[in-house]
Design a protein around this motif. Sequence first.
Motif, PDB file in Angstrom:
ATOM      1  N   TRP A 208       0.887  -1.182   0.089  1.00 22.55           N
ATOM      2  CA  TRP A 208      -0.041   0.227   0.087  1.00 22.55           C
ATOM      3  C   TRP A 208       0.907   1.262  -0.260  1.00 22.55           C
ATOM      4  O   TRP A 208       0.594   2.059  -0.475  1.00 22.55           O
ATOM      5  CB  TRP A 208      -0.852   0.134   1.159  1.00 22.55           C
ATOM      6  N   GLU A 209       2.089   1.165   0.756  1.00 21.63           N
ATOM      7  CA  GLU A 209       2.800   2.474   0.851  1.00 21.63           C
ATOM      8  C   GLU A 209       3.522   2.657  -0.384  1.00 21.63           C
ATOM      9  O   GLU A 209       3.453   3.819  -0.765  1.00 21.63           O
ATOM     10  CB  GLU A 209       3.871   2.262   1.660  1.00 21.63           C
ATOM     11  N   PHE A 210       3.820   1.636  -1.346  1.00 21.38           N
ATOM     12  CA  PHE A 210       4.331   2.064  -2.608  1.00 21.38           C
ATOM     13  C   PHE A 210       3.386   2.754  -3.536  1.00 21.38           C
ATOM     14  O   PHE A 210       3.633   3.551  -4.343  1.00 21.38           O
ATOM     15  CB  PHE A 210       4.630   0.538  -3.169  1.00 21.38           C
ATOM     16  N   LEU A 211       2.039   2.185  -3.592  1.00 22.12           N
ATOM     17  CA  LEU A 211       0.959   2.707  -4.256  1.00 22.12           C
ATOM     18  C   LEU A 211       0.760   4.162  -3.553  1.00 22.12           C
ATOM     19  O   LEU A 211       0.294   4.950  -4.518  1.00 22.12           O
ATOM     20  CB  LEU A 211      -0.281   1.689  -4.001  1.00 22.12           C
ATOM     21  N   ILE A 212       0.490   4.285  -2.537  1.00 20.57           N
ATOM     22  CA  ILE A 212       0.056   5.572  -1.928  1.00 20.57           C
ATOM     23  C   ILE A 212       0.904   6.717  -2.401  1.00 20.57           C
ATOM     24  O   ILE A 212       0.615   7.960  -2.633  1.00 20.57           O
ATOM     25  CB  ILE A 212      -0.142   5.483  -0.283  1.00 20.57           C
ATOM     26  N   TYR A 213       2.300   6.110  -2.175  1.00 20.12           N
ATOM     27  CA  TYR A 213       3.383   7.387  -2.695  1.00 20.12           C
ATOM     28  C   TYR A 213       2.972   7.927  -4.198  1.00 20.12           C
ATOM     29  O   TYR A 213       3.464   8.978  -4.482  1.00 20.12           O
ATOM     30  CB  TYR A 213       4.755   6.583  -2.934  1.00 20.12           C
ATOM     31  N   ARG A 214       2.744   7.122  -5.194  1.00 22.94           N
ATOM     32  CA  ARG A 214       2.403   7.191  -6.505  1.00 22.94           C
ATOM     33  C   ARG A 214       1.232   8.460  -6.414  1.00 22.94           C
ATOM     34  O   ARG A 214       1.262   9.365  -7.415  1.00 22.94           O
ATOM     35  CB  ARG A 214       1.907   6.123  -7.506  1.00 22.94           C
ATOM     36  N   LEU A 215       0.343   8.446  -5.427  1.00 21.63           N
ATOM     37  CA  LEU A 215      -0.626   9.564  -5.637  1.00 21.63           C
ATOM     38  C   LEU A 215      -0.062  10.907  -5.285  1.00 21.63           C
ATOM     39  O   LEU A 215      -0.481  11.903  -5.890  1.00 21.63           O
ATOM     40  CB  LEU A 215      -1.526   9.286  -4.383  1.00 21.63           C
ATOM     41  N   ASP A 216       0.867  11.143  -4.879  1.00 21.60           N
ATOM     42  CA  ASP A 216       1.590  12.344  -4.856  1.00 21.60           C
ATOM     43  C   ASP A 216       1.931  13.014  -6.099  1.00 21.60           C
ATOM     44  O   ASP A 216       2.079  14.332  -6.158  1.00 21.60           O
ATOM     45  CB  ASP A 216       2.857  12.270  -3.910  1.00 21.60           C
ATOM     46  N   ASP A 218       0.579  11.698  -9.095  1.00 18.54           N
ATOM     47  CA  ASP A 218      -0.693  11.664  -9.888  1.00 18.54           C
ATOM     48  C   ASP A 218      -1.792  11.267  -9.498  1.00 18.54           C
ATOM     49  O   ASP A 218      -2.076  10.170  -8.962  1.00 18.54           O
ATOM     50  CB  ASP A 218      -0.061  10.147 -10.985  1.00 18.54           C
ATOM     51  N   LYS A 219      -2.735  12.366  -9.293  1.00 17.37           N
ATOM     52  CA  LYS A 219      -3.952  12.147  -8.734  1.00 17.37           C
ATOM     53  C   LYS A 219      -4.817  10.997  -9.189  1.00 17.37           C
ATOM     54  O   LYS A 219      -5.789  10.667  -8.504  1.00 17.37           O
ATOM     55  CB  LYS A 219      -4.598  13.606  -8.499  1.00 17.37           C
ATOM     56  N   SER A 220      -4.705  10.710 -10.535  1.00 16.98           N
ATOM     57  CA  SER A 220      -5.263   9.818 -11.297  1.00 16.98           C
ATOM     58  C   SER A 220      -5.502   8.128 -10.415  1.00 16.98           C
ATOM     59  O   SER A 220      -6.228   7.612 -10.770  1.00 16.98           O
ATOM     60  CB  SER A 220      -5.197   9.775 -12.611  1.00 16.98           C
ATOM     61  N   TYR A 221      -4.398   8.146  -9.722  1.00 16.48           N
ATOM     62  CA  TYR A 221      -4.361   6.916  -9.195  1.00 16.48           C
ATOM     63  C   TYR A 221      -5.279   6.700  -8.005  1.00 16.48           C
ATOM     64  O   TYR A 221      -5.545   5.579  -7.245  1.00 16.48           O
ATOM     65  CB  TYR A 221      -2.966   6.611  -8.639  1.00 16.48           C
ATOM     66  N   GLU A 222      -6.047   7.834  -7.555  1.00 22.53           N
ATOM     67  CA  GLU A 222      -6.926   7.623  -6.582  1.00 22.53           C
ATOM     68  C   GLU A 222      -7.958   6.897  -6.885  1.00 22.53           C
ATOM     69  O   GLU A 222      -8.620   6.077  -5.839  1.00 22.53           O
ATOM     70  CB  GLU A 222      -7.603   9.312  -6.336  1.00 22.53           C
ATOM     71  N   PHE A 276      -1.629   9.717   2.386  1.00 21.62           N
ATOM     72  CA  PHE A 276      -3.004   9.415   1.742  1.00 21.62           C
ATOM     73  C   PHE A 276      -3.853  10.759   2.087  1.00 21.62           C
ATOM     74  O   PHE A 276      -4.528  11.368   1.109  1.00 21.62           O
ATOM     75  CB  PHE A 276      -3.621   8.449   2.655  1.00 21.62           C
ATOM     76  N   PHE A 277      -3.748  11.329   3.146  1.00 21.58           N
ATOM     77  CA  PHE A 277      -4.703  12.457   3.551  1.00 21.58           C
ATOM     78  C   PHE A 277      -4.005  13.710   2.782  1.00 21.58           C
ATOM     79  O   PHE A 277      -4.677  14.601   2.611  1.00 21.58           O
ATOM     80  CB  PHE A 277      -4.531  12.649   4.980  1.00 21.58           C
ATOM     81  N   GLN A 278      -2.681  13.553   2.981  1.00 28.38           N
ATOM     82  CA  GLN A 278      -1.934  14.835   2.224  1.00 28.38           C
ATOM     83  C   GLN A 278      -2.446  15.055   0.657  1.00 28.38           C
ATOM     84  O   GLN A 278      -2.296  16.279   0.171  1.00 28.38           O
ATOM     85  CB  GLN A 278      -0.334  14.571   2.049  1.00 28.38           C
ATOM     86  N   THR A 279      -2.970  14.035   0.149  1.00 31.22           N
ATOM     87  CA  THR A 279      -3.152  14.266  -1.645  1.00 31.22           C
ATOM     88  C   THR A 279      -4.495  14.927  -1.734  1.00 31.22           C
ATOM     89  O   THR A 279      -5.105  14.703  -3.081  1.00 31.22           O
ATOM     90  CB  THR A 279      -3.057  12.951  -2.170  1.00 31.22           C
ATOM     91  N   ASN A 280      -5.196  15.332  -0.698  1.00 32.12           N
ATOM     92  CA  ASN A 280      -6.677  15.865  -1.114  1.00 32.12           C
ATOM     93  C   ASN A 280      -7.473  14.964  -1.605  1.00 32.12           C
ATOM     94  O   ASN A 280      -8.163  15.329  -2.710  1.00 32.12           O
ATOM     95  CB  ASN A 280      -6.492  17.296  -2.052  1.00 32.12           C
ATOM     96  N   ILE A 281      -7.413  13.753  -1.034  1.00 33.85           N
ATOM     97  CA  ILE A 281      -8.505  12.606  -1.545  1.00 33.85           C
ATOM     98  C   ILE A 281      -9.873  13.007  -1.285  1.00 33.85           C
ATOM     99  O   ILE A 281     -10.155  13.774  -0.530  1.00 33.85           O
ATOM    100  CB  ILE A 281      -8.035  11.210  -0.964  1.00 33.85           C
ATOM    101  N   SER A 282     -10.683  12.500  -2.239  1.00 30.58           N
ATOM    102  CA  SER A 282     -12.055  12.543  -2.062  1.00 30.58           C
ATOM    103  C   SER A 282     -12.715  11.700  -1.049  1.00 30.58           C
ATOM    104  O   SER A 282     -12.439  10.507  -0.900  1.00 30.58           O
ATOM    105  CB  SER A 282     -13.009  12.368  -3.372  1.00 30.58           C
ATOM    106  N   THR A 283     -13.618  12.312  -0.050  1.00 34.97           N
ATOM    107  CA  THR A 283     -13.880  11.339   0.876  1.00 34.97           C
ATOM    108  C   THR A 283     -15.035  10.340   0.434  1.00 34.97           C
ATOM    109  O   THR A 283     -15.842  10.550  -0.433  1.00 34.97           O
ATOM    110  CB  THR A 283     -14.758  11.863   2.135  1.00 34.97           C
ATOM    111  N   ASN A 284     -15.472   9.188   1.236  1.00 35.96           N
ATOM    112  CA  ASN A 284     -16.402   8.276   1.002  1.00 35.96           C
ATOM    113  C   ASN A 284     -16.803   7.690   2.322  1.00 35.96           C
ATOM    114  O   ASN A 284     -16.210   7.984   3.298  1.00 35.96           O
ATOM    115  CB  ASN A 284     -16.190   7.070   0.040  1.00 35.96           C
ATOM    116  N   GLU A 285     -17.666   6.924   2.237  1.00 34.26           N
ATOM    117  CA  GLU A 285     -18.316   6.449   3.624  1.00 34.26           C
ATOM    118  C   GLU A 285     -17.291   5.517   4.565  1.00 34.26           C
ATOM    119  O   GLU A 285     -17.361   5.310   5.697  1.00 34.26           O
ATOM    120  CB  GLU A 285     -19.432   5.342   3.605  1.00 34.26           C
TER     121      GLU A 285
END
Length: 432
Positions: A208-216, A218-222, A276-285
């Motif tokens: 997961w850490e490897f994947l989450i790093y990519r969000l920084d 490229d937001k499309s990985y969200e 994860f929180f740093q990337t301004n992700i969209s919230t869900n339930e």
Amino acid sequence: MTTSGTEWFNVLFCELEHCDEDGQKQKIEEMNELMEEMDKEEIEYVYTTELFNKILKMIEEEKLSMENALFLLKHVGYFKMVNFLWTEEYKFSSLSKTYEKMIIDENEKKGEKNEKLLVDICECNALLNNELSSELVSIIVPCLLNVALKKAEDEETQKEVEMALLALSNIPVFYEVKRELLTNKIKEIIKYHQEHRTLTKLAYQSAWEFLIYRLDTDKSYEAIVNELHFAREAARELDELMNTVNWRRAKKAEKEEKETKEELVLLRWLSSIFGFFQTNISTNEEFDGLISSLIQIFRSAKDNHREASNWCIYLFKEATENRAMKVDALLESGAVDNVLVEIQQPTLNERVTFDYLEFFFYILIRSKIKEFDEMEEAKRKIAKKKILEKMEEEGYEDIIASFHETLEFFQRNYDRLFSLNVEDYLVNVFDD
């Protein structure tokens, strides 16, 4: 563990050149067992440019086999990673340059490659080096993802997969990784584990850490992160780890013992959630469950494990600033209540106090600006009133006023944009 552990490590290391290959392997196994008991400071004492240069010299003089050198170095890198050791000693060694060239040369071979050698050297470089060239990353990532795709459940394969994923988790955020590797291989690794539970806890966190790093970058990985249910999975892992950590022992360990593997994996999850929180992700339930788990960690850790509780405060602040959680949800979750209690503790250090103040600053900013929380005006006023009532209960205004003389210190030492206006930390239900 005392400093005699590192001294014994050095004794064993000096004896390596006087042993045959089997004797070397036995001594390296002893060294690996010693490192497992060492704390961060002791690992740092072992992790030196001098050590790496001496290993290269021993290899060149045929006093240490390449296989045994890699066996030792992979474990040095492993314990560096799990203990959050950030150092550049390896990068400046002659050994790192030698291994980098070997990776490129082995990868460019026209004939049959030595796959095991390539994997071992890739793991060493990814674990030990915090800064790799783009060329090396393009070779290392697919090589290690192939190892991590192994699905056998025997202990040896699990260790191989864990080492590969831990190494991948150290690939810095600023390196681009081919999209197909993430959309196919890393997804397969995570999904297979979700269905069959074959990875160790450290391996799963590392994937997961490897994947989450990519969000920084490229937001499309969200979309991939949400499809794989990061918030739900992180909450489940935190809940399991929280129940396995002996929190009373953890309190004692802050002074007397090193952290357990469960504690270290838990801290790594908290670090990943921060990314994860740093990337301004969209919230869900699923976010409600994650915040709830963080509250439980905070309650368990605040009197027993200062590092974990500090991480939780930092995460609450980040979730508020980047809209990973709505203000009324934070109130209902208990985050506000817990921080209000903790900010009154006389033993808080400067950095934690600063994070507490920023947490409230962002909550109050969020409560004032309509665009941040899409709720009807009436609901927003109700939420603000709840916050005001809770703060009045806890004497929050008096607490904030008591920090008036130190706000300038926080601005100067932690954040030049930090507000010096006490009013910015106080709720006014009728301010808009």
